[in-house]
Each structure stands twice: as structure tokens, then as C-alpha cells.
Design a protein around this motif. Structure first.
Motif, mmCIF file in Angstrom:
data_model
loop_
_atom_site.group_PDB
_atom_site.id
_atom_site.type_symbol
_atom_site.label_atom_id
_atom_site.label_comp_id
_atom_site.label_asym_id
_atom_site.label_seq_id
_atom_site.Cartn_x
_atom_site.Cartn_y
_atom_site.Cartn_z
ATOM 1 N N PHE A 121 -13.915 -2.888 17.615
ATOM 2 C CA PHE A 121 -13.075 -2.462 16.322
ATOM 3 C C PHE A 121 -12.808 -3.632 14.940
ATOM 4 N N GLU A 122 -12.462 -2.902 13.382
ATOM 5 C CA GLU A 122 -12.768 -3.462 12.685
ATOM 6 C C GLU A 122 -11.043 -2.825 11.657
ATOM 7 N N PRO A 123 -10.805 -4.078 11.206
ATOM 8 C CA PRO A 123 -9.034 -3.816 10.364
ATOM 9 C C PRO A 123 -9.614 -2.532 9.777
ATOM 10 N N PHE A 124 -8.210 -1.856 9.261
ATOM 11 C CA PHE A 124 -8.376 -0.281 8.093
ATOM 12 C C PHE A 124 -7.512 -0.489 7.450
ATOM 13 N N GLY A 125 -7.908 -0.939 6.533
ATOM 14 C CA GLY A 125 -7.414 -0.968 4.553
ATOM 15 C C GLY A 125 -7.130 -2.589 3.997
ATOM 16 N N GLU A 126 -7.047 -2.639 3.135
ATOM 17 C CA GLU A 126 -6.990 -3.738 2.665
ATOM 18 C C GLU A 126 -5.863 -4.939 3.404
ATOM 19 N N ARG A 127 -4.975 -3.981 3.526
ATOM 20 C CA ARG A 127 -4.369 -4.736 5.038
ATOM 21 C C ARG A 127 -3.274 -4.164 5.327
ATOM 22 N N PRO A 128 -4.986 -4.488 6.742
ATOM 23 C CA PRO A 128 -4.312 -3.775 8.076
ATOM 24 C C PRO A 128 -3.424 -2.850 7.926
ATOM 25 N N HIS A 129 -3.054 -2.266 8.727
ATOM 26 C CA HIS A 129 -2.089 -1.811 9.388
ATOM 27 C C HIS A 129 -2.479 -0.792 11.165
ATOM 28 N N ALA A 130 -3.882 -1.305 11.257
ATOM 29 C CA ALA A 130 -4.444 -0.484 12.191
ATOM 30 C C ALA A 130 -6.278 -1.014 11.914
ATOM 31 N N PHE A 131 -6.554 -0.522 13.102
ATOM 32 C CA PHE A 131 -7.593 -1.303 13.624
ATOM 33 C C PHE A 131 -8.826 -0.109 13.945
ATOM 34 N N VAL A 132 -10.069 0.686 13.796
ATOM 35 C CA VAL A 132 -10.880 1.191 13.806
ATOM 36 C C VAL A 132 -12.290 1.610 14.255
ATOM 37 N N ALA A 133 -12.448 2.134 15.053
ATOM 38 C CA ALA A 133 -13.910 2.901 16.012
ATOM 39 C C ALA A 133 -14.396 3.638 15.128
ATOM 40 N N THR A 134 -15.542 2.884 15.242
ATOM 41 C CA THR A 134 -16.895 4.741 14.435
ATOM 42 C C THR A 134 -17.603 5.191 14.876
ATOM 43 N N HIS A 135 -17.139 4.341 16.883
ATOM 44 C CA HIS A 135 -18.138 5.276 17.906
ATOM 45 C C HIS A 135 -17.313 5.333 18.739
ATOM 46 N N ALA A 136 -17.874 5.671 20.296
ATOM 47 C CA ALA A 136 -16.544 6.106 21.464
ATOM 48 C C ALA A 136 -16.511 4.367 22.387
ATOM 49 N N VAL A 137 -15.075 4.812 22.820
ATOM 50 C CA VAL A 137 -14.759 3.403 22.896
ATOM 51 C C VAL A 137 -14.364 3.353 24.763
ATOM 52 N N SER A 138 -14.576 2.647 25.076
ATOM 53 C CA SER A 138 -13.155 3.264 26.753
ATOM 54 C C SER A 138 -12.480 2.017 26.586
ATOM 55 N N PRO A 139 -11.447 2.357 27.764
ATOM 56 C CA PRO A 139 -10.118 1.563 27.968
ATOM 57 C C PRO A 139 -10.666 1.046 28.530
ATOM 58 N N LEU A 140 -9.983 -0.613 28.463
ATOM 59 C CA LEU A 140 -10.168 -1.608 28.997
ATOM 60 C C LEU A 140 -10.008 -1.465 31.098
ATOM 61 N N GLY A 141 -9.284 -0.535 30.946
ATOM 62 C CA GLY A 141 -8.734 -0.302 32.102
ATOM 63 C C GLY A 141 -7.638 0.618 32.064
ATOM 64 N N PRO A 142 -6.899 1.646 33.035
ATOM 65 C CA PRO A 142 -6.175 2.509 33.316
ATOM 66 C C PRO A 142 -5.212 2.567 32.440
ATOM 67 N N PRO A 143 -4.268 3.275 32.106
ATOM 68 C CA PRO A 143 -3.365 3.415 31.209
ATOM 69 C C PRO A 143 -2.429 2.912 31.616
#
Length: 174
Positions: free
Chosen positions: A95-117
Motif C-alpha cells: 500500500f501507498e499513503p493516500f493524500g498530502e496528510r495521509p489518513h489512509a493507505f491504498v493499493a491499486t492492485h488486488a491484494v489478499s489478507p495475511l490471514g482470516p479476518p
């Protein structure tokens, strides 16, 4: 529920998501498709039912001694208590930081969680466990204005739903 070092979190009421594909969120202010996650600072802002309007405020300098405060409308308290929320853990490297003062992180490609929720647990108790004051007010709009004027760090989420409880618009008050 906070991310471990090197991780980011995505919160959802749906425990069955296997892969996260970028999409344009219904509330998006930009046309790009993303997968959204948050870090430890912003995770507590998502310990709520998805549609619940809330105002989260805190002082960026811990030495100031100003507590973190999260505020919701009283019509949402029963839903907050009844909601089962899940956290999905992701590798922060995706993921990359989103915005000038990042409040979130975004991916522009499909990602899988590290494990079950992981089930987050009681959302009211979670706030208390982390020393976050959870305030319940009849309405949020005036409070949101006050928070913005104070100059603290803040996040107003789903404010378009303010004045609209889980069962519809608030009755007109005299």
C-alpha cells in the motif's frame, strides 16, 4: 484492534471477503479505484458500524494530554453495541499513503489478507480499553463544527448520515 508493525487494517462487517479488488467507493471524491486500509493512528476511527456517522478528534502531540474523543449520535448507540466487526490484516508493503496528510493507505492492485479476518469484539469496550472517550450526543453537526474550529486533528466519517439514524431520519425537534 490495531495493526501489528508492518501491517495495515481494513474493517468490515463482512467476514467472507477472500480477496480485495480495487473499486471506486460510493463515497469517493476521486475517480480512481483503490483497496483502502488504515494504520494504528486511524484504525480507531473505524471501530464503528460502516454507515454510522462519527467525529473522531485528538491532539497530534501526546504531551498535550488531550484525550482522544470519538462522538456518535445517540440513535446509533444500539447499532454500535449490536454490530459485529471484523479486521483484515494486510502487509503494509502493498500500500501507498493516500493524500498530502495521509489518513489512509491504498493499493491499486488486488491484494489478499495475511490471514482470516479477526472479530474485533465489543466496540464500546474497545474504546475504553484504548483510553478513547466515546461520547454520545443527540446530534453531531454542531459538535463537528466545534471540533474543526478547535484546531485539533480530526476525522468526520459518514457525516452525510448525520441526523439519519439506522432506522431513518430523526424526528423533527422543537
Amino acid at each position: 484492534m490495531l495493526p501489528h508493525p508492518g501491517e495495515l487494517l481494513h474493517f468490515s462487517e463482512d467476514p467472507s471477503i477472500r480477496d480485495f479488488d480495487p473499486h471506486v467507493a460510493a463515497t469517493a471524491q476521486q475517480p480512481e479505484a483503490y483497496v483502502w486500509t488504515v494504520d494504528a493512528l486511524n484504525s480507531p476511527c473505524y471501530w464503528f458500524p460502516r454507515q454510522c456517522p462519527r467525529v473522531c478528534s485528538w491532539d497530534a502531540s501526546p504531551e498535550a494530554g488531550v484525550p482522544r474523543v470519538h462522538t456518535i449520535e445517540e440513535a446509533w448507540l444500539p447499532t454500535l453495541r449490536a454490530t459485529t466487526l471484523y479486521a483484515y490484516r494486510f502487509d503494509a508493503a502493498d500500500f501507498e499513503p493516500f493524500g498530502e496528510r495521509p489518513h489512509a493507505f491504498v493499493a491499486t492492485h488486488a491484494v489478499s489478507p495475511l490471514g482470516p479476518p479477526e472479530q474485533v469484539g465489543d466496540l464500546v469496550d474497545l474504546h475504553a480499553e484504548h483510553g478513547i472517550e466515546l461520547r454520545v450526543l443527540p446530534e453531531l453537526v454542531d459538535h463537528f463544527t466545534e471540533v474543526r474550529e478547535r484546531g485539533q486533528e480530526f476525522s468526520g466519517i459518514r457525516m452525510g448520515n448525520a441526523g439519519i439514524g439506522p432506522d431513518g431520519p430523526f424526528p423533527t425537534r422543537r
